[in-house]
Design a protein around this motif. Sequence first.
Motif, PDB file in Angstrom:
ATOM      1  N   GLU A   1     -24.838  26.850 -48.559  1.00 13.70           N
ATOM      2  CA  GLU A   1     -25.574  27.810 -47.750  1.00 13.70           C
ATOM      3  C   GLU A   1     -24.620  28.909 -47.294  1.00 13.70           C
ATOM      4  O   GLU A   1     -23.599  28.629 -46.672  1.00 13.70           O
ATOM      5  N   THR A   2     -24.939  30.144 -47.646  1.00 19.06           N
ATOM      6  CA  THR A   2     -24.185  31.298 -47.151  1.00 19.06           C
ATOM      7  C   THR A   2     -25.191  32.381 -46.774  1.00 19.06           C
ATOM      8  O   THR A   2     -26.317  32.404 -47.280  1.00 19.06           O
ATOM      9  N   TRP A   3     -24.779  33.251 -45.892  1.00 22.56           N
ATOM     10  CA  TRP A   3     -25.621  34.383 -45.502  1.00 22.56           C
ATOM     11  C   TRP A   3     -24.721  35.612 -45.616  1.00 22.56           C
ATOM     12  O   TRP A   3     -23.781  35.791 -44.852  1.00 22.56           O
ATOM     13  N   ILE A   4     -25.011  36.437 -46.601  1.00 22.88           N
ATOM     14  CA  ILE A   4     -24.204  37.622 -46.856  1.00 22.88           C
ATOM     15  C   ILE A   4     -25.112  38.836 -46.745  1.00 22.88           C
ATOM     16  O   ILE A   4     -26.231  38.828 -47.278  1.00 22.88           O
ATOM     17  N   ALA A   5     -24.634  39.844 -46.044  1.00 24.36           N
ATOM     18  CA  ALA A   5     -25.374  41.100 -45.841  1.00 24.36           C
ATOM     19  C   ALA A   5     -26.749  40.805 -45.243  1.00 24.36           C
ATOM     20  O   ALA A   5     -26.837  40.255 -44.150  1.00 24.36           O
ATOM     21  N   ASP A   6     -27.825  41.112 -45.985  1.00 24.82           N
ATOM     22  CA  ASP A   6     -29.183  40.921 -45.462  1.00 24.82           C
ATOM     23  C   ASP A   6     -29.755  39.539 -45.775  1.00 24.82           C
ATOM     24  O   ASP A   6     -30.937  39.293 -45.560  1.00 24.82           O
ATOM     25  N   GLY A   7     -28.918  38.637 -46.302  1.00 29.91           N
ATOM     26  CA  GLY A   7     -29.380  37.290 -46.620  1.00 29.91           C
ATOM     27  C   GLY A   7     -30.011  37.159 -47.995  1.00 29.91           C
ATOM     28  O   GLY A   7     -30.482  36.103 -48.368  1.00 29.91           O
ATOM     29  N   SER A   8     -29.987  38.226 -48.755  1.00 31.01           N
ATOM     30  CA  SER A   8     -30.570  38.226 -50.095  1.00 31.01           C
ATOM     31  C   SER A   8     -29.872  37.197 -50.989  1.00 31.01           C
ATOM     32  O   SER A   8     -28.655  37.021 -50.898  1.00 31.01           O
ATOM     33  N   PRO A   9     -30.605  36.542 -51.872  1.00 26.63           N
ATOM     34  CA  PRO A   9     -29.986  35.594 -52.802  1.00 26.63           C
ATOM     35  C   PRO A   9     -29.168  36.294 -53.895  1.00 26.63           C
ATOM     36  O   PRO A   9     -28.560  35.634 -54.729  1.00 26.63           O
ATOM     37  N   TYR A  10     -29.132  37.610 -53.868  1.00 27.39           N
ATOM     38  CA  TYR A  10     -28.413  38.369 -54.887  1.00 27.39           C
ATOM     39  C   TYR A  10     -26.979  38.679 -54.476  1.00 27.39           C
ATOM     40  O   TYR A  10     -26.311  39.486 -55.114  1.00 27.39           O
ATOM     41  N   TYR A  11     -26.515  38.027 -53.399  1.00 26.79           N
ATOM     42  CA  TYR A  11     -25.125  38.137 -52.966  1.00 26.79           C
ATOM     43  C   TYR A  11     -24.479  36.761 -53.051  1.00 26.79           C
ATOM     44  O   TYR A  11     -25.124  35.742 -52.784  1.00 26.79           O
ATOM     45  N   ALA A  12     -23.198  36.751 -53.405  1.00 27.61           N
ATOM     46  CA  ALA A  12     -22.419  35.511 -53.431  1.00 27.61           C
ATOM     47  C   ALA A  12     -20.985  35.852 -53.043  1.00 27.61           C
ATOM     48  O   ALA A  12     -20.604  37.031 -53.002  1.00 27.61           O
ATOM     49  N   MET A  13     -20.191  34.840 -52.767  1.00 29.20           N
ATOM     50  CA  MET A  13     -18.812  35.082 -52.345  1.00 29.20           C
ATOM     51  C   MET A  13     -17.872  34.035 -52.897  1.00 29.20           C
ATOM     52  O   MET A  13     -18.266  32.890 -53.172  1.00 29.20           O
ATOM     53  N   ILE A  14     -16.618  34.459 -53.064  1.00 31.02           N
ATOM     54  CA  ILE A  14     -15.509  33.545 -53.324  1.00 31.02           C
ATOM     55  C   ILE A  14     -14.357  34.045 -52.454  1.00 31.02           C
ATOM     56  O   ILE A  14     -13.957  35.207 -52.554  1.00 31.02           O
ATOM     57  N   HIS A  15     -13.858  33.173 -51.594  1.00 30.74           N
ATOM     58  CA  HIS A  15     -12.769  33.537 -50.674  1.00 30.74           C
ATOM     59  C   HIS A  15     -11.637  32.534 -50.816  1.00 30.74           C
ATOM     60  O   HIS A  15     -11.862  31.321 -50.740  1.00 30.74           O
ATOM     61  N   ALA A  16     -10.419  33.041 -51.029  1.00 35.07           N
ATOM     62  CA  ALA A  16      -9.235  32.179 -51.122  1.00 35.07           C
ATOM     63  C   ALA A  16      -8.346  32.403 -49.913  1.00 35.07           C
ATOM     64  O   ALA A  16      -8.050  33.551 -49.559  1.00 35.07           O
ATOM     65  N   GLU A  17      -7.955  31.308 -49.277  1.00 37.19           N
ATOM     66  CA  GLU A  17      -6.994  31.377 -48.181  1.00 37.19           C
ATOM     67  C   GLU A  17      -5.698  30.746 -48.649  1.00 37.19           C
ATOM     68  O   GLU A  17      -5.684  29.583 -49.072  1.00 37.19           O
ATOM     69  N   LEU A  18      -4.623  31.524 -48.592  1.00 33.49           N
ATOM     70  CA  LEU A  18      -3.298  31.057 -49.000  1.00 33.49           C
ATOM     71  C   LEU A  18      -2.498  30.740 -47.746  1.00 33.49           C
ATOM     72  O   LEU A  18      -2.363  31.594 -46.869  1.00 33.49           O
ATOM     73  N   ALA A  19      -1.985  29.544 -47.648  1.00 40.59           N
ATOM     74  CA  ALA A  19      -1.164  29.162 -46.498  1.00 40.59           C
ATOM     75  C   ALA A  19       0.227  28.808 -47.018  1.00 40.59           C
ATOM     76  O   ALA A  19       0.388  27.846 -47.770  1.00 40.59           O
ATOM     77  N   LEU A  20       1.212  29.623 -46.642  1.00 46.25           N
ATOM     78  CA  LEU A  20       2.586  29.425 -47.070  1.00 46.25           C
ATOM     79  C   LEU A  20       3.501  29.494 -45.859  1.00 46.25           C
ATOM     80  O   LEU A  20       3.169  30.139 -44.859  1.00 46.25           O
ATOM     81  N   LEU A  21       4.658  28.853 -45.970  1.00 46.71           N
ATOM     82  CA  LEU A  21       5.624  28.932 -44.884  1.00 46.71           C
ATOM     83  C   LEU A  21       5.986  30.387 -44.628  1.00 46.71           C
ATOM     84  O   LEU A  21       6.127  31.187 -45.555  1.00 46.71           O
ATOM     85  N   ALA A  22       6.129  30.733 -43.376  1.00 46.29           N
ATOM     86  CA  ALA A  22       6.441  32.104 -42.967  1.00 46.29           C
ATOM     87  C   ALA A  22       7.791  32.534 -43.527  1.00 46.29           C
ATOM     88  O   ALA A  22       8.642  31.701 -43.849  1.00 46.29           O
ATOM     89  N   GLY A  23       7.958  33.852 -43.646  1.00 44.71           N
ATOM     90  CA  GLY A  23       9.248  34.380 -44.055  1.00 44.71           C
ATOM     91  C   GLY A  23       9.179  35.362 -45.213  1.00 44.71           C
ATOM     92  O   GLY A  23      10.169  36.013 -45.508  1.00 44.71           O
ATOM     93  N   ARG A  24       8.027  35.469 -45.869  1.00 41.78           N
ATOM     94  CA  ARG A  24       7.903  36.433 -46.968  1.00 41.78           C
ATOM     95  C   ARG A  24       7.658  37.829 -46.408  1.00 41.78           C
ATOM     96  O   ARG A  24       7.073  37.994 -45.348  1.00 41.78           O
ATOM     97  N   THR A  25       8.080  38.828 -47.179  1.00 37.59           N
ATOM     98  CA  THR A  25       7.912  40.212 -46.753  1.00 37.59           C
ATOM     99  C   THR A  25       6.454  40.638 -46.912  1.00 37.59           C
ATOM    100  O   THR A  25       5.682  40.023 -47.652  1.00 37.59           O
ATOM    101  N   ALA A  26       6.110  41.726 -46.238  1.00 35.30           N
ATOM    102  CA  ALA A  26       4.761  42.291 -46.367  1.00 35.30           C
ATOM    103  C   ALA A  26       4.487  42.681 -47.813  1.00 35.30           C
ATOM    104  O   ALA A  26       3.374  42.521 -48.314  1.00 35.30           O
ATOM    105  N   GLU A  27       5.497  43.167 -48.511  1.00 35.77           N
ATOM    106  CA  GLU A  27       5.334  43.551 -49.915  1.00 35.77           C
ATOM    107  C   GLU A  27       4.986  42.339 -50.783  1.00 35.77           C
ATOM    108  O   GLU A  27       4.098  42.415 -51.633  1.00 35.77           O
ATOM    109  N   VAL A  28       5.660  41.225 -50.570  1.00 33.52           N
ATOM    110  CA  VAL A  28       5.368  40.002 -51.332  1.00 33.52           C
ATOM    111  C   VAL A  28       3.948  39.526 -51.026  1.00 33.52           C
ATOM    112  O   VAL A  28       3.206  39.122 -51.927  1.00 33.52           O
ATOM    113  N   LYS A  29       3.559  39.596 -49.769  1.00 36.46           N
ATOM    114  CA  LYS A  29       2.204  39.175 -49.393  1.00 36.46           C
ATOM    115  C   LYS A  29       1.153  40.052 -50.081  1.00 36.46           C
ATOM    116  O   LYS A  29       0.176  39.538 -50.623  1.00 36.46           O
TER     117      LYS A  29
END
Length: 124
Positions: free
Chosen positions: A49-77
């Motif tokens: 179940e997701t609700w995107i924009a107006d709730g239309s079934p014609y929207y979908a999503m894929i979201h990736a969350e990357l969790a890494l130890l701190a210390g990389r530069t903004a450029e690497v991120k």
Amino acid sequence: MPHITVVYSGTVADAFDRPAFAKDLHETLVTVAGGRLQGCKTRFLRLEETWIADGSPYYAMIHAELALLAGRTAEVKRETTGAVLALLRRHTAVIPAVEVQFSVEWRDVDGDSYARHDEPKVTS
């Protein structure tokens, strides 16, 4: 470490090649972000179940969350999140009449508050 969580709309399940994405993702995290291949862990969470924009079934999503130890530069991120976004798109087939929204987020993990243990393999 790295820990990756990918949440995706159930409507894209057949179009999203998760094993190929994970393989390429892990290689990218090693080469671009300096992660350890043996430490890469990706979890896929299908959202029924997701609700995107107006709730239309014609929207979908894929979201990736990357969790890494701190210390990389903004450029690497930026380079890493851009590469992961491209991988998500590459490994998701076009679904007629559906707009898939892709996103990637980098989260720094404080090394002082992260603990882990590798259980040795048992061989017979």
